[in-house]
Design a protein around this motif. Structure first.
Motif, short mmCIF file in Angstrom:
data_model
loop_
_atom_site.label_atom_id
_atom_site.label_comp_id
_atom_site.label_asym_id
_atom_site.label_seq_id
_atom_site.Cartn_x
_atom_site.Cartn_y
_atom_site.Cartn_z
N GLY A 66 -56.46 -34.67 -40.33
CA GLY A 66 -57.65 -35.52 -40.27
C GLY A 66 -58.73 -35.11 -41.24
N ARG A 67 -59.88 -35.80 -41.12
CA ARG A 67 -60.97 -35.65 -42.09
C ARG A 67 -62.30 -35.19 -41.47
N THR A 68 -62.32 -34.92 -40.17
CA THR A 68 -63.55 -34.38 -39.57
C THR A 68 -63.65 -32.90 -39.92
N ASN A 69 -64.75 -32.24 -39.53
CA ASN A 69 -64.90 -30.88 -40.02
C ASN A 69 -63.79 -29.96 -39.56
N LEU A 70 -63.49 -29.95 -38.26
CA LEU A 70 -62.39 -29.09 -37.80
C LEU A 70 -61.07 -29.53 -38.40
N THR A 71 -60.81 -30.83 -38.43
CA THR A 71 -59.49 -31.28 -38.90
C THR A 71 -59.35 -31.14 -40.42
N MET A 72 -60.45 -31.13 -41.16
CA MET A 72 -60.35 -30.79 -42.59
C MET A 72 -59.87 -29.35 -42.73
N ALA A 73 -60.38 -28.48 -41.86
CA ALA A 73 -59.93 -27.09 -41.91
C ALA A 73 -58.44 -26.99 -41.58
N LEU A 74 -57.97 -27.86 -40.70
CA LEU A 74 -56.57 -27.84 -40.28
C LEU A 74 -55.66 -28.46 -41.33
N THR A 75 -56.21 -29.37 -42.14
CA THR A 75 -55.48 -30.05 -43.20
C THR A 75 -55.33 -29.12 -44.40
N ALA A 76 -54.16 -29.17 -45.05
CA ALA A 76 -53.89 -28.21 -46.12
C ALA A 76 -54.51 -28.62 -47.47
N LYS A 77 -54.38 -29.89 -47.82
CA LYS A 77 -54.60 -30.30 -49.21
C LYS A 77 -56.09 -30.44 -49.55
N ASN A 78 -56.49 -29.85 -50.67
CA ASN A 78 -57.89 -29.91 -51.08
C ASN A 78 -58.30 -31.30 -51.54
N MET A 79 -57.66 -31.78 -52.64
CA MET A 79 -58.00 -33.12 -53.16
C MET A 79 -57.10 -34.17 -52.53
N PRO A 80 -57.63 -35.23 -51.99
CA PRO A 80 -59.05 -35.61 -51.96
C PRO A 80 -59.77 -35.22 -50.66
N TYR A 81 -59.06 -34.57 -49.74
CA TYR A 81 -59.56 -34.50 -48.36
C TYR A 81 -60.70 -33.50 -48.13
N LYS A 82 -60.70 -32.38 -48.89
CA LYS A 82 -61.61 -31.28 -48.54
C LYS A 82 -62.61 -30.94 -49.65
N HIS A 83 -62.29 -31.39 -50.86
CA HIS A 83 -63.01 -30.96 -52.05
C HIS A 83 -64.52 -31.14 -51.93
N ARG A 84 -65.25 -30.05 -51.95
CA ARG A 84 -66.72 -30.00 -51.87
C ARG A 84 -67.27 -30.49 -50.52
N PHE A 85 -66.41 -30.51 -49.48
CA PHE A 85 -66.88 -30.93 -48.15
C PHE A 85 -67.07 -29.74 -47.20
N GLY A 86 -66.87 -28.52 -47.71
CA GLY A 86 -67.00 -27.34 -46.86
C GLY A 86 -68.45 -26.97 -46.66
N PRO A 87 -68.80 -25.92 -45.91
CA PRO A 87 -67.85 -24.98 -45.30
C PRO A 87 -67.13 -25.57 -44.09
N PHE A 88 -65.94 -25.04 -43.85
CA PHE A 88 -65.07 -25.56 -42.80
C PHE A 88 -65.11 -24.68 -41.55
N ALA A 89 -64.60 -25.26 -40.47
CA ALA A 89 -64.53 -24.53 -39.20
C ALA A 89 -63.66 -23.28 -39.35
N GLY A 90 -63.99 -22.26 -38.58
CA GLY A 90 -63.27 -20.99 -38.67
C GLY A 90 -62.12 -20.88 -37.69
N GLU A 91 -61.49 -19.71 -37.72
CA GLU A 91 -60.36 -19.39 -36.82
C GLU A 91 -59.19 -20.34 -37.00
N VAL A 92 -58.97 -20.76 -38.25
CA VAL A 92 -57.81 -21.58 -38.58
C VAL A 92 -56.93 -20.78 -39.54
N TYR A 93 -55.66 -20.62 -39.21
CA TYR A 93 -54.76 -19.79 -40.00
C TYR A 93 -53.54 -20.61 -40.41
#
Ligand code: PLZ
Length: 423
Positions: free
Chosen positions: A140-167
């Motif tokens: 997904g594309r919400t803050n926690l789910t962006m952290a859970l999603t692997a791919k940077n472009m287009p989903y996460k790029h410059r949208f951080g910081p992301f939720a923690g405790e995700v491995y």
């Protein structure tokens, strides 16, 4: 009626640039296996709104149920004044999802929201913080789910910081991991979890049984069962994200069923309600009910119109046996894709299950992804009136997700266009 070109001009002036569209054509109507645009052009639909309209657009039962519900009431908020259809949807989800144990469900609006809530529930029930996810995952594309999603472009790029405790740990990806068997690939991921996170810190292991946006990656047989077994032993909540794979798409109601895997929690959305926005978390009663009263919810979660649509959509899946339809579509598509792969060395692999199939495109003779060739083939499909989607970490996977009610003729016409697009 305005033309697609006119609508596009208005769109550029009104709609934020960050929201993209696959094709430049604007929809007038859709049903069965086709979409008709405002210019009167018909498209064969191999996208189903990203695996949503499994029962087809404007499926008769869904239309009827929605119409009847709209006339009765549109919204009271289940948290304020409850109604039967919400309860009925939960009853059906509890019955139809894998696992013979007692279950509970909660309803939300989007896939990302379901995933967020599965994590909330797992953390609350276990008292542990960490969430383990996989390479190539999409959640997904919400803050926690962006952290859970692997791919940077287009989903996460410059949208951080992301939720923690995700491995993040390695996925079983037979084409790209040297064909590791499922047990060995699972052992590799488990060792990383135990060494780098510590099993006792892990609330949830979250996995798509077949990855969607990440490239229709089908793990080697045994991978999911081995992770399931480890999670049980480690007291980790096994969460299957069946948002893209669910509701008959892979030839069974849920993809976990193919290996007999019973998740503790499952996240559901997309195909659940024939195109209306609805999502759910379904799972073990003791986990779901661990959360205090008022701890889960949202204004629109389980909206009565969406619930009416979901009941009608699930009835349609049973009535038309859409799981069997997905298997039939998969057999027809698989044969044609196999023939394309046999003559075109850019196709490294045909994979997927049921009506969720894809081809991965590479530079011939190598495993080097070829996103440019993938885009060119996709563009040729679009030019000829076939709506296809791409996906994959490397953007080099063409994926096919027709509505499960597509006719034999529409399917054959779509595959002819696809065949020609490969040249
Ligand atoms: N989990 C497995 O496939 C949504 C995303 C399209 P939402 N996939 C399509 C895009 O580019 O935004 C998806 C999924 C899996 C979660 C989600 C998220 O579902 O309903 O889009 O929030």
């Amino acid at each position: 009626m305005a033309t697609s070109e006119e609508l596009h001009k208005r769109r550029v002036e009104a709609v934020a640039r960050g929201v993209g569209s696959t094709i430049p054509a604007y929809v007038d109507r859709a049903g069965g296996g086709t979409i008709t645009d405002v210019d009167g052009r018909e498209w064969i639909d191999f996208a189903a709104g990203i695996a949503v309209t499994n029962v087809g657009n404007s499926a008769p039962r869904v239309v009827e149920a929605v119409r009847a519900q709209v006339e009765r009431f549109t919204h009271t908020c289940f948290m304020v004044a409850p109604y039967e259809s919400y309860v009925a949807v939960c009853e059906q989800l509890n019955a139809v999802t894998p696992g013979g144990f007692e279950k509970r469900s909660a309803l939300f609006n989007s896939g990302a929201e379901a995933v967020e809530n599965a994590v909330k529930i797992a953390r609350h029930a276990t008292g542990r913080p960490a969430v383990v996810v996989f390479e190539h995952a999409y959640h997904g594309r919400t803050n926690l789910t962006m952290a859970l999603t692997a791919k940077n472009m287009p989903y996460k790029h410059r949208f951080g910081p992301f939720a923690g405790e995700v491995y993040r740990v390695p996925m079983s990806y037979p084409l790209r991991d040297g064909g590791l068997d499922g047990a060995t690939a699972a052992a590799r991921s488990i060792e990383m979890i135990e060494k780098q996170v510590g099993a006792e810190n892990v609330a949830a292991l979250l996995i798509e049984p077949i990855q969607g946006e990440g490239g229709f990656v089908v793990p080697a047989p045994g991978f999911l069962p081995a992770l399931r077994e480890w999670a049980t032993a480690a007291g980790v909540v096994f969460v299957a994200d069946e948002i893209q794979t669910g509701f008959c798409r892979t030839g069974d109601w849920f993809a976990c069923a193919h290996e007999g895997v019973e998740p503790d929690l499952v996240t559901l959305a997309k195909g659940i309600a024939g195109g209306l926005p609805l999502a759910a978390v379904t799972g073990r009663a003791e986990l779901m009910d661990a959360v205090h009263v008022g701890g889960l919810g949202g204004t629109y979660g389980g909206n009565p119109i969406a619930c009416a649509a979901a009941l009608a959509a699930m009835e349609t899946m049973r009535e038309l046996d859409l799981a069997a339809a997905a298997r039939r579509i998969g057999a027809v598509m698989g044969e044609r894709l196999g023939a394309i792969a046999a003559r075109d060395r850019r196709v490294a692999e045909v994979r997927g299950r049921g009506a969720m199939l894809a081809v991965e495109i590479v530079v011939p003779g190598t495993l080097t992804p070829d996103p440019a060739a993938t885009a060119a083939i996709s563009a040729a499909c679009h030019a000829a009136g076939l709506l296809t989607l791409t996906c994959g970490t490397y953007g080099n996977v063409l994926r096919f997700l027709p509505p499960l009610v597509i006719s034999d003729d529409e399917l054959a016409r779509g595959l002819d266009i696809l065949d020609a697009a490969f040249g």
